[in-house]
Design a protein around this motif. Sequence first.
Motif, PDB file in Angstrom:
ATOM      1  N   LEU A 139       1.033  -1.433   0.331  1.00  0.00           N
ATOM      2  CA  LEU A 139       0.402   0.006  -0.173  1.00  0.00           C
ATOM      3  C   LEU A 139       0.565   1.228  -0.125  1.00  0.00           C
ATOM      4  CD1 LEU A 139      -2.921   1.631   0.326  1.00  0.00           C
ATOM      5  CD2 LEU A 139      -1.622   1.548   2.971  1.00  0.00           C
ATOM      6  N   PHE A 140       0.984   2.235  -1.201  1.00  0.00           N
ATOM      7  CA  PHE A 140       1.240   3.815  -1.004  1.00  0.00           C
ATOM      8  C   PHE A 140      -0.125   4.470  -0.236  1.00  0.00           C
ATOM      9  CE2 PHE A 140       1.447   7.309  -3.519  1.00  0.00           C
ATOM     10  CZ  PHE A 140       2.695   7.846  -2.818  1.00  0.00           C
ATOM     11  N   GLN A 141       0.389   5.397   1.087  1.00  0.00           N
ATOM     12  CA  GLN A 141      -0.004   6.011   1.374  1.00  0.00           C
ATOM     13  C   GLN A 141       0.391   7.126   1.640  1.00  0.00           C
ATOM     14  OE1 GLN A 141      -3.337   5.477   2.766  1.00  0.00           O
ATOM     15  NE2 GLN A 141      -3.391   7.316   2.669  1.00  0.00           N
ATOM     16  N   PRO A 142      -0.110   8.055   1.214  1.00  0.00           N
ATOM     17  CA  PRO A 142       0.275   9.436   1.497  1.00  0.00           C
ATOM     18  C   PRO A 142      -0.220  10.216   2.514  1.00  0.00           C
ATOM     19  CG  PRO A 142      -1.152   9.847  -0.468  1.00  0.00           C
ATOM     20  CD  PRO A 142      -0.787   8.379  -0.180  1.00  0.00           C
ATOM     21  N   ILE A 143       0.308  10.583   3.438  1.00  0.00           N
ATOM     22  CA  ILE A 143       0.268  10.554   4.843  1.00  0.00           C
ATOM     23  C   ILE A 143      -1.177  12.008   5.116  1.00  0.00           C
ATOM     24  CG2 ILE A 143       0.635  11.313   7.601  1.00  0.00           C
ATOM     25  CD1 ILE A 143       1.871   9.285   6.295  1.00  0.00           C
ATOM     26  N   SER A 144      -0.717  13.341   4.382  1.00  0.00           N
ATOM     27  CA  SER A 144      -1.946  14.301   3.951  1.00  0.00           C
ATOM     28  C   SER A 144      -3.286  13.679   3.933  1.00  0.00           C
ATOM     29  CB  SER A 144      -1.391  15.145   3.995  1.00  0.00           C
ATOM     30  OG  SER A 144      -0.368  15.473   2.968  1.00  0.00           O
ATOM     31  N   GLN A 145      -4.252  13.857   3.592  1.00  0.00           N
ATOM     32  CA  GLN A 145      -5.388  13.732   2.805  1.00  0.00           C
ATOM     33  C   GLN A 145      -5.372  14.542   1.427  1.00  0.00           C
ATOM     34  OE1 GLN A 145      -6.589  11.555   3.344  1.00  0.00           O
ATOM     35  NE2 GLN A 145      -7.725  10.857   4.829  1.00  0.00           N
ATOM     36  N   SER A 146      -5.119  16.161   1.374  1.00  0.00           N
ATOM     37  CA  SER A 146      -4.700  16.560   0.392  1.00  0.00           C
ATOM     38  C   SER A 146      -3.117  17.376   0.112  1.00  0.00           C
ATOM     39  CB  SER A 146      -5.968  17.621   0.473  1.00  0.00           C
ATOM     40  OG  SER A 146      -6.238  18.412   1.346  1.00  0.00           O
ATOM     41  N   PRO A 147      -2.497  16.332  -0.373  1.00  0.00           N
ATOM     42  CA  PRO A 147      -1.072  16.985  -0.535  1.00  0.00           C
ATOM     43  C   PRO A 147      -1.518  18.245  -1.386  1.00  0.00           C
ATOM     44  CG  PRO A 147      -1.350  15.253  -1.224  1.00  0.00           C
ATOM     45  CD  PRO A 147      -2.397  15.198  -0.661  1.00  0.00           C
ATOM     46  N   SER A 148      -0.849  19.475  -1.421  1.00  0.00           N
ATOM     47  CA  SER A 148      -0.214  19.842  -2.201  1.00  0.00           C
ATOM     48  C   SER A 148       0.981  19.940  -2.914  1.00  0.00           C
ATOM     49  CB  SER A 148      -0.578  21.285  -0.948  1.00  0.00           C
ATOM     50  OG  SER A 148       0.838  22.245  -0.549  1.00  0.00           O
ATOM     51  N   ILE A 149       1.362  19.107  -3.616  1.00  0.00           N
ATOM     52  CA  ILE A 149       2.664  19.076  -4.139  1.00  0.00           C
ATOM     53  C   ILE A 149       2.203  18.419  -6.104  1.00  0.00           C
ATOM     54  CG2 ILE A 149       1.982  16.193  -3.822  1.00  0.00           C
ATOM     55  CD1 ILE A 149       5.123  15.868  -2.873  1.00  0.00           C
ATOM     56  N   SER A 150       2.780  19.017  -6.510  1.00  0.00           N
ATOM     57  CA  SER A 150       3.101  18.923  -8.151  1.00  0.00           C
ATOM     58  C   SER A 150       3.051  16.771  -8.321  1.00  0.00           C
ATOM     59  CB  SER A 150       4.113  18.856  -8.912  1.00  0.00           C
ATOM     60  OG  SER A 150       4.928  19.156  -8.519  1.00  0.00           O
TER      61      SER A 150
END
Length: 181
Positions: A139-150
């Motif tokens: 599983l690849f899981q971003p920590i923040s729900q809406s990451p502001s990253i390109s």
Amino acid sequence: MHYGALHPESRAFLSSWQALNGLADQSETGSAMSKDASSMIGRIFLAQRASEGVFTFKTVGADLKLWTGRDLRDHDVASLFHGADRSLIRALLESAITGPGPALARAAAFGAGFGQRTEVEWVFLPLTDKSGAERVLGLFQPISQSPSISKPVLRFSLTALLPPTPEMPVRQGLRLVVSRD
């Protein structure tokens, strides 16, 4: 980093694996099995051991393709990392298979814009099949729900590793089944 510090979806993914392997008590098993995994489907992947330390992606969810900007099938998992991180992620994947048990990594994901950075988690769960193939469900899981990253991100850099723990007994009960219907 310990299991309690994981993102809730990473914990749910891990709990489901533990329940399917008979490692959770009855109250946890029902709870883990009833969780809706539909929000994770785009971030789930399957990797197979090609040689010692080398695991290649076999299936990759759409979200992970978006984050990396490419179809990762048949690419080495470690190719997403640079320098010493490649060796570390390979060793972590090996530990998941040889442990056997869940292995986790936290990494910083860097975008193209100045100062763009967000934290992500990688969860690696060992699987077996009748042929003896060594695979990990991940599983690849971003920590923040809406990451502001390109996207795609430019690189991933490891910030923490959690190899399998000896106190977590693992019974190889969860098996990969392929249906060609």
